[in-house]
Motif scaffolding. Structure first.
Motif, short mmCIF file in Angstrom:
data_model
loop_
_atom_site.label_atom_id
_atom_site.label_comp_id
_atom_site.label_asym_id
_atom_site.label_seq_id
_atom_site.Cartn_x
_atom_site.Cartn_y
_atom_site.Cartn_z
N UNK A 101 6.07 0.86 -2.31
CA UNK A 101 5.32 1.59 -1.28
C UNK A 101 4.06 2.21 -1.88
N UNK A 102 4.18 2.68 -3.12
CA UNK A 102 3.02 3.25 -3.82
C UNK A 102 1.94 2.19 -4.02
N UNK A 103 2.36 0.99 -4.38
CA UNK A 103 1.42 -0.12 -4.55
C UNK A 103 0.70 -0.47 -3.26
N UNK A 104 1.45 -0.50 -2.15
CA UNK A 104 0.86 -0.79 -0.83
C UNK A 104 -0.15 0.29 -0.46
N UNK A 105 0.23 1.54 -0.67
CA UNK A 105 -0.66 2.66 -0.33
C UNK A 105 -1.96 2.58 -1.13
N UNK A 106 -1.87 2.20 -2.38
CA UNK A 106 -3.07 2.07 -3.22
C UNK A 106 -3.98 0.94 -2.70
N UNK A 107 -3.38 -0.20 -2.37
CA UNK A 107 -4.16 -1.32 -1.85
C UNK A 107 -4.86 -0.94 -0.53
N UNK A 108 -4.14 -0.19 0.30
CA UNK A 108 -4.74 0.27 1.56
C UNK A 108 -5.91 1.21 1.29
N UNK A 109 -5.73 2.09 0.32
CA UNK A 109 -6.77 3.05 -0.04
C UNK A 109 -8.01 2.33 -0.58
N UNK A 110 -7.78 1.18 -1.23
CA UNK A 110 -8.88 0.40 -1.79
C UNK A 110 -9.51 -0.54 -0.76
N UNK A 111 -9.03 -0.43 0.50
CA UNK A 111 -9.67 -1.17 1.58
C UNK A 111 -9.01 -2.47 1.97
N UNK A 112 -7.86 -2.79 1.38
CA UNK A 112 -7.18 -4.04 1.73
C UNK A 112 -6.31 -3.85 2.98
N UNK A 113 -6.30 -4.87 3.83
CA UNK A 113 -5.53 -4.81 5.07
C UNK A 113 -4.12 -5.33 4.81
N UNK A 114 -3.29 -4.48 4.25
CA UNK A 114 -1.90 -4.84 3.94
C UNK A 114 -0.95 -3.82 4.55
N UNK A 115 0.07 -4.31 5.24
CA UNK A 115 1.09 -3.41 5.79
C UNK A 115 2.28 -3.30 4.85
N UNK A 116 2.47 -4.33 4.03
CA UNK A 116 3.55 -4.35 3.04
C UNK A 116 3.13 -5.32 1.94
N UNK A 117 3.95 -5.41 0.88
CA UNK A 117 3.62 -6.36 -0.20
C UNK A 117 3.70 -7.81 0.27
N UNK A 118 4.30 -8.03 1.41
CA UNK A 118 4.28 -9.37 2.02
C UNK A 118 2.84 -9.86 2.24
N UNK A 119 1.95 -8.93 2.51
CA UNK A 119 0.55 -9.28 2.81
C UNK A 119 -0.32 -9.38 1.55
N UNK A 120 0.23 -8.98 0.41
CA UNK A 120 -0.56 -8.97 -0.83
C UNK A 120 -0.53 -10.35 -1.50
N UNK A 121 -1.53 -10.63 -2.33
CA UNK A 121 -1.58 -11.86 -3.11
C UNK A 121 -1.79 -11.51 -4.57
N UNK A 122 -1.51 -12.44 -5.45
CA UNK A 122 -1.74 -12.18 -6.87
C UNK A 122 -3.21 -11.93 -7.20
N UNK A 123 -4.15 -12.74 -6.66
CA UNK A 123 -5.57 -12.44 -6.92
C UNK A 123 -5.96 -11.03 -6.47
N UNK A 124 -5.39 -10.58 -5.36
CA UNK A 124 -5.68 -9.22 -4.88
C UNK A 124 -5.18 -8.19 -5.88
N UNK A 125 -3.95 -8.37 -6.37
CA UNK A 125 -3.41 -7.42 -7.35
C UNK A 125 -4.24 -7.43 -8.63
N UNK A 126 -4.58 -8.64 -9.07
CA UNK A 126 -5.35 -8.75 -10.32
C UNK A 126 -6.73 -8.11 -10.20
#
Length: 385
Positions: A227-252
């Motif tokens: 959940x912390x990871x999702x919140x950080x991605x959202x804060x950085x402007x990514x449109x993710x509701x859960x880690x289901x929406x994340x990709x490896x390039x996005x994390x990298x």
């Protein structure tokens, strides 16, 4: 514990049963900790099951008899509380959910028993909930569809028993299909079957006999890290509701913004979701070698990124890596012990199991339990012979 034994016990206690139900346990082939991240899982119902005999009650009381334990609970379906008998609460929770949905549950009698190994991670609790839910639905013509029976069985465990499980176990128990794996999308509850007619190979579970008390607390820690990871991605402007929406390039791309541990947790989930999809494709192609490799890759991720393995399960998996008759293996379940699931050539199971039991005993002074699992249909009404 077979159908005849259950039926005979019921007749001795309550007369002829109206209905017989079988409800299987499950294995999760691949997709660990992806469920609460709204990702994909790949379970299958297996031939370890609970059998129920049911009838309307001949008196005003309801009766549960757990044949394996030789324990009985008599209660009023209109007025009951949580029981001190832990096993009974899985059934009482189902009745509670049915009533919350507005259904009348008349008094009934039920005898049940089965052969799902306790503590082996095959989800006997889901089998108990789903078998009773399907049975009561049929017995009293409640007209509830099977997806809703799955949902209420999960809620029974969440709300009445107090275990915050995902929906995979109940879904697999009800929707399992003979010789098929079930890919479940934990966000939409859409599902698809993949052929798992693995012919000369078998699914073999080695129970490490280790279950660390860490599992519940660490489960919650992993969940909050995701959940912390999702919140950080959202804060950085990514449109993710859960880690289901994340990709490896996005994390990298944002790796420098992450706490190192949280980054590894998130990377594991993203990769594990992809491994489920890859494993499904391998089954569709009848490519068991690739399927087995995905199991080993999952183990690597659980060990080094999600950090939920223990020395005992790591040892058991490592012992199979150079064995040509084993296509793959990994720790199965929430973590910190339990079973490893393996895909092993049938003709070599006894040799490998005996060899592994001996080396495991020498290393950890623990006895190894071995279970061979065949993939079967989900919860169903049994035809009376």
């Amino acid at each position: 514990m077979n159908k005849q034994t259950i039926q005979t016990e019921f007749e001795t206690r309550y007369g002829k049963p109206t209905l017989l139900v079988r409800s299987p346990g499950r294995v999760n082939l691949i997709g660990e900790h992806t469920d609460y991240n709204l990702g994909f899982v790949l379970p299958a119902a297996v031939d370890k099951e609970i059998i129920f005999a049911l009838s309307p009650s001949s008196d005003k009381q309801s009766h549960f008899h757990a044949l394996d334990l030789n324990e009985t609970l008599d209660f009023d379906t209109q007025n009951f509380q949580k029981s001190e008998k832990t096993w009974a609460n899985y059934g009482l929770g189902v009745i509670d959910q049915l009533q919350q949905l507005g259904h009348q549950v008349p008094a009934f009698s039920c005898v049940f028993g089965g052969n799902i190994p306790q503590g082996a991670g095959m989800s006997s609790s889901a089998a108990l909930e789903c078998g009773l839910a399907v049975g009561l639905n049929e017995l009293f013509n409640l007209g509830i569809d099977r997806v809703d029976l799955v949902k209420l069985s999960q809620k029974a465990e969440n709300e009445f028993v107090g275990m915050n499980c995902g929906i995979m176990d109940q879904f697999a128990s009800v929707f399992g299909k003979d010789r098929h794996a079930l890919k479940l999308d934990c966000r939409s509850l859409e599902y698809e079957y993949y052929p798992a007619d693995i012919s000369e190979y078998k699914l073999v579970l080695f129970n490490s006999a280790v279950k660390h008390s860490l599992v519940d607390s660490e489960y919650n820690v992993r969940r909050s890290q995701c959940e912390e990871g999702v919140a950080l991605l959202q804060k950085l402007g990514e449109n993710v509701a859960s880690l289901r929406d994340a990709t490896l390039p996005m994390l990298e791309k944002y790796q420098s913004h992450f706490d190192e541990v949280v980054y590894h947790r998130c990377a594991y989930i993203v990769k594990e979701n992809q491994r489920v999809l890859d494993a499904c494709q391998a089954l569709a192609n009848q490519d068991l070698a690739t399927f087995g490799q995905k199991l080993y890759e999952s183990q690597h991720g659980m060990q080094y990124e999600y950090e939920i393995t223990v020395p005992e399960t790591e040892f058991l998996v490592d012992q199979t890596r150079d064995e040509p008759a084993v296509l793959g293996g990994r720790q199965m379940g929430g973590g910190f012990g339990g079973c490893i699931i393996n895909l092993i050539e049938e003709a070599e199971i006894d040799r490998i199991a005996n060899q592994l039991a001996q080396t495991y005993k020498e290393k950890f002074n623990l006895d190894l339990e071995v279970y061979i699992a065949d993939i079967v249909n989900g919860t169903e009404i049994m035809i009376d012979d």
